[in-house]
Design a protein around this motif. Structure first.
Motif, short mmCIF file in Angstrom:
data_model
loop_
_atom_site.label_atom_id
_atom_site.label_comp_id
_atom_site.label_asym_id
_atom_site.label_seq_id
_atom_site.Cartn_x
_atom_site.Cartn_y
_atom_site.Cartn_z
N GLY A 1 40.60 77.61 -71.92
CA GLY A 1 39.28 78.17 -71.68
C GLY A 1 39.05 79.52 -72.32
N ILE A 2 39.73 79.80 -73.44
CA ILE A 2 39.60 81.14 -74.04
C ILE A 2 38.77 81.15 -75.32
N ILE A 3 38.40 79.99 -75.86
CA ILE A 3 37.45 79.93 -76.97
C ILE A 3 36.39 78.89 -76.64
N ILE A 4 35.21 79.03 -77.26
CA ILE A 4 34.11 78.11 -77.01
C ILE A 4 33.53 77.64 -78.34
N PRO A 5 32.83 76.51 -78.33
CA PRO A 5 32.25 75.97 -79.57
C PRO A 5 31.19 76.90 -80.16
N ILE A 6 31.02 76.79 -81.49
CA ILE A 6 30.02 77.60 -82.18
C ILE A 6 28.90 76.74 -82.75
N ASP A 7 28.90 75.44 -82.44
CA ASP A 7 27.88 74.53 -82.99
C ASP A 7 26.46 75.06 -82.78
N GLU A 8 26.22 75.66 -81.62
CA GLU A 8 24.88 76.09 -81.24
C GLU A 8 24.33 77.19 -82.15
N TRP A 9 25.24 77.99 -82.72
CA TRP A 9 24.79 79.19 -83.43
C TRP A 9 25.05 79.14 -84.94
N ILE A 10 25.76 78.11 -85.40
CA ILE A 10 26.13 78.07 -86.82
C ILE A 10 24.90 77.81 -87.68
N GLU A 11 24.82 78.51 -88.81
CA GLU A 11 23.67 78.36 -89.70
C GLU A 11 23.74 77.05 -90.46
N GLU A 12 22.61 76.38 -90.60
CA GLU A 12 22.56 75.10 -91.30
C GLU A 12 23.04 75.24 -92.74
N GLY A 13 23.86 74.30 -93.18
CA GLY A 13 24.39 74.31 -94.54
C GLY A 13 25.71 75.03 -94.69
N THR A 14 26.16 75.69 -93.63
CA THR A 14 27.41 76.45 -93.72
C THR A 14 28.62 75.53 -93.90
N LEU A 15 28.68 74.45 -93.15
CA LEU A 15 29.88 73.62 -93.15
C LEU A 15 30.12 72.94 -94.49
N GLU A 16 29.06 72.65 -95.21
CA GLU A 16 29.18 71.96 -96.49
C GLU A 16 29.87 72.80 -97.55
N GLN A 17 30.03 74.08 -97.31
CA GLN A 17 30.67 74.98 -98.29
C GLN A 17 32.19 74.84 -98.30
N PHE A 18 32.74 74.17 -97.29
CA PHE A 18 34.19 74.09 -97.13
C PHE A 18 34.68 72.67 -97.40
N TYR A 19 35.98 72.55 -97.66
CA TYR A 19 36.59 71.23 -97.79
C TYR A 19 36.45 70.48 -96.47
N GLU A 20 36.24 69.19 -96.59
CA GLU A 20 36.04 68.36 -95.40
C GLU A 20 37.20 68.49 -94.42
N GLY A 21 38.42 68.48 -94.94
CA GLY A 21 39.59 68.59 -94.07
C GLY A 21 39.64 69.90 -93.32
N ALA A 22 39.14 70.97 -93.96
CA ALA A 22 39.13 72.27 -93.30
C ALA A 22 38.20 72.28 -92.10
N ILE A 23 37.03 71.67 -92.26
CA ILE A 23 36.09 71.60 -91.15
C ILE A 23 36.60 70.63 -90.08
N MET A 24 37.22 69.56 -90.51
CA MET A 24 37.84 68.63 -89.56
C MET A 24 38.85 69.37 -88.68
N ALA A 25 39.61 70.28 -89.29
CA ALA A 25 40.64 71.02 -88.55
C ALA A 25 40.05 71.98 -87.53
#
Length: 413
Positions: free
Chosen positions: A110-134
Motif C-alpha cells: 500500500g505504498i504506491i498508487i496507480p497514475i492512470d488517472e493523471w497521465i497525459e494522453e500519448g505519453t505511454l506510446e513514447q516508450f517500448y511496449e515491454g517497458a510499459i508492460m513492466a
C-alpha cells in the motif's frame, strides 16, 4: 481473464480514502478539467550516486512549472522500507524509484498508487511496449520507466571480429575457440541461473506465467511445455558435449572473459566497465537467433519512477514523473550515468548502448509479482538436475513446475 482481484479492490478503497486529502483534477460542471493548485514543493527520492543528475532535471521542472523540487538521496534498496515508515508520518517522498520487479510487493504494502488517472494522453506510446508492460500491476499503471537493463552477447573484439548472428554460426565459433585440454571455451554463460538463460526458454516457446491485459495468470505456467524442454536441451548440448563445464557460474564466466580465455559470454551492461578496466576490447551484440529462427528473449529489468501513496499532490507528482521520463531528461540521464532509457525517440551513437537496446527490443520484462520468488530456485534446480544427468529435461521441468505451484499455494494460504 479476471482483472480485478483482491489487490485491486483494496487499492480502490485506499484511493477512495485518499480522495479527501489529496489534490486532483476535477470537472467544473462545464466539461472542463480544473487543475489542482500547485504545491510549493515536491520531493523525490533517488540513489545517492544519481542525485546530481536528478537535481539538474528537477531544476528544469521548477523553471517550467514554478514548483520547488527537493531531491533526497535514499538507496533504491531501502526506499520501500523507508517509505513504509516515513510515509504515514508525512515525511516520505512524492516520487520514488526502484526496479520494476518490486512493484507488486510495493502495491501489496500500500505504498504506491496507480497514475492512470493523471497521465497525459500519448505519453505511454513514447516508450517500448515491454517497458510499459513492466510498469503495470494487476491491470493498473504505477509508474513510468527510466532505464532498461537486459543481457546480450558480450564478446572480445580482439578474438572475434564479427559476432555470430545465427545458432549455426554460434556453434562454429564455439568449436573453433574451444580447447578443453587448455581450459579454453568458446562460449560461457551462467547456465544454472534462470535469469541468464530465460532468453533461450522464451525464444523456444516457454514462458513463466501467462499474461493478458496487464495481469499475470499464476495458474498458467509454461516452464515445462515443449518449448521450455527444447531450451533445456539446447543448454545440454553445451554441457553434454564438454563445451560448457558444469562448474561454470557467474564468477567463472567473468574471470575467464577477463583473462581472454573465452571470447563470448552472456552478461548485462553493468559488467562493461569492469571488462574495459581489465583491458578487454569489449563488444556487444544481440544474441544469435535460435534453431527455430526466433530471437532469444531474455529478461529485461526496468527501473521506474512511482507515485507514493502518501503524496498529497498526485496530479503534480505525476507531472514530475512525466518530466523525469521525457526525451530531454532521459538523454541527460544517459549522458551523466550511461543508463539506457527505453524510449523510441532516442538514437544512441554509443555502439554498446545501441546493441543492448537492440537486444531489448526482444526482451520480456521480469514478472513483477511476488510469486516470482518461488520460480528462481526451482528452475535452477531443474537445469542442474538435467545437465548432471540425474533427470531428463521433461522430468526435471515437470518437477520444477510442481514445486512452483506448491510454493505459490503456500504463499496464498
Amino acid at each position: 481473464m479476471r482483472k480485478f482481484g483482491l489487490v485491486s479492490l483494496v487499492m480502490l478503497l485506499v484511493m477512495g480514502l485518499l480522495a479527501g486529502c489529496v489534490s486532483r483534477p476535477s470537472d467544473n460542471g462545464g466539461g472542463e478539467t480544473v487543475i489542482p493548485d500547485k504545491p510549493e514543493k515536491l520531493v523525490i527520492w533517488e540513489s545517492d550516486e544519481w542525485v546530481k543528475n536528478v537535481e539538474k532535471i528537477a531544476k528544469k521542472f521548477t523553471e517550467k512549472y514554478g514548483i520547488e523540487v527537493e531531491v533526497v538521496g535514499v538507496s533504491e534498496l531501502e526506499q520501500r522500507d523507508t517509505l513504509k515508515l516515513d510515509g504515514p508520518a508525512g515525511l516520505g517522498a512524492d516520487v520514488v524509484t526502484w526496479p520494476h520487479d518490486q512493484i507488486g510487493e510495493a502495491v501489496m504494502a500500500g505504498i504506491i498508487i496507480p497514475i492512470d488517472e493523471w497521465i497525459e494522453e500519448g505519453t505511454l506510446e513514447q516508450f517500448y511496449e515491454g517497458a510499459i508492460m513492466a510498469m503495470h500491476y494487476d491491470g493498473y499503471l504505477y509508474g513510468l520507466p527510466k532505464t532498461i537493463e537486459t543481457t546480450a552477447l558480450i564478446y572480445n573484439k580482439d578474438i572475434i571480429s564479427n559476432p555470430p548472428q545465427t545458432w549455426e554460426e554460434l556453434w562454429s565459433v564455439v568449436k573453433e575457440h574451444t580447447n578443453k585440454n587448455d581450459n579454453r571455451f568458446g562460449f560461457l554463460f551462467d547456465f544454472k541461473n534462470f535469469y541468464f538463460v530465460h532468453g533461450f526458454f522464451a525464444g523456444m516457446g516457454g514462458y513463466v506465467f501467462g499474461f493478458e491485459d496487464g495481469v499475470y495468470d499464476i495458474d498458467d505456467i509454461g516452464l515445462n511445455n515443449q518449448g521450455a524442454v527444447a531450451a533445456l536441451e539446447l543448454i545440454k548440448e553445451f554441457t553434454d558435449g564438454g563445451y560448457l563445464p558444469l562448474s561454470t557460474d557467474y564468477d567463472v564466466m567473468q574471470d575467464q572473459f577477463n583473462l581472454g580465455r573465452t571470447p563470448m559470454i552472456i552478461n548485462g551492461p553493468w559488467s562493461i566497465q569492469g571488462f574495459k578496466d581489465a583491458g578487454i576490447n569489449v563488444g556487444v551484440a544481440p544474441l544469435p537467433t535460435l534453431p527455430n529462427g526466433n530471437n532469444p528473449m531474455p529478461f529485461s529489468g526496468y527501473k521506474g519512477w512511482y507515485l507514493s501513496a502518501f503524496s498529497e499532490h498526485p496530479y503534480w507528482a505525476t507531472k514530475l514523473i512525466e518530466f523525469l521520463s521525457n526525451k530531454e531528461s532521459s538523454e541527460l540521464r544517459f549522458t551523466d550515468t550511461n543508463q539506457i532509457p527505453p524510449r523510441h525517440d532516442i538514437t544512441f551513437n554509443d555502439e554498446i548502448a545501441a546493441a543492448f537496446l537492440a537486444q531489448g527490443e526482444f526482451a520480456i520484462p521480469m514478472p513483477n509479482i511476488p510469486e516470482m520468488r518461488v520460480v528462481w530456485g526451482n528452475v535452477s534446480d531443474a537445469i542442474d538436475l538435467a545437465t548432471r544427468g540425474e533427470m531428463g529435461s521433461q522430468e526435471a521441468l515437470d518437477q520444477a513446475v510442481k514445486f512452483i505451484r506448491d510454493g505459490i499455494a503456500e504463499m496464498h494460504e
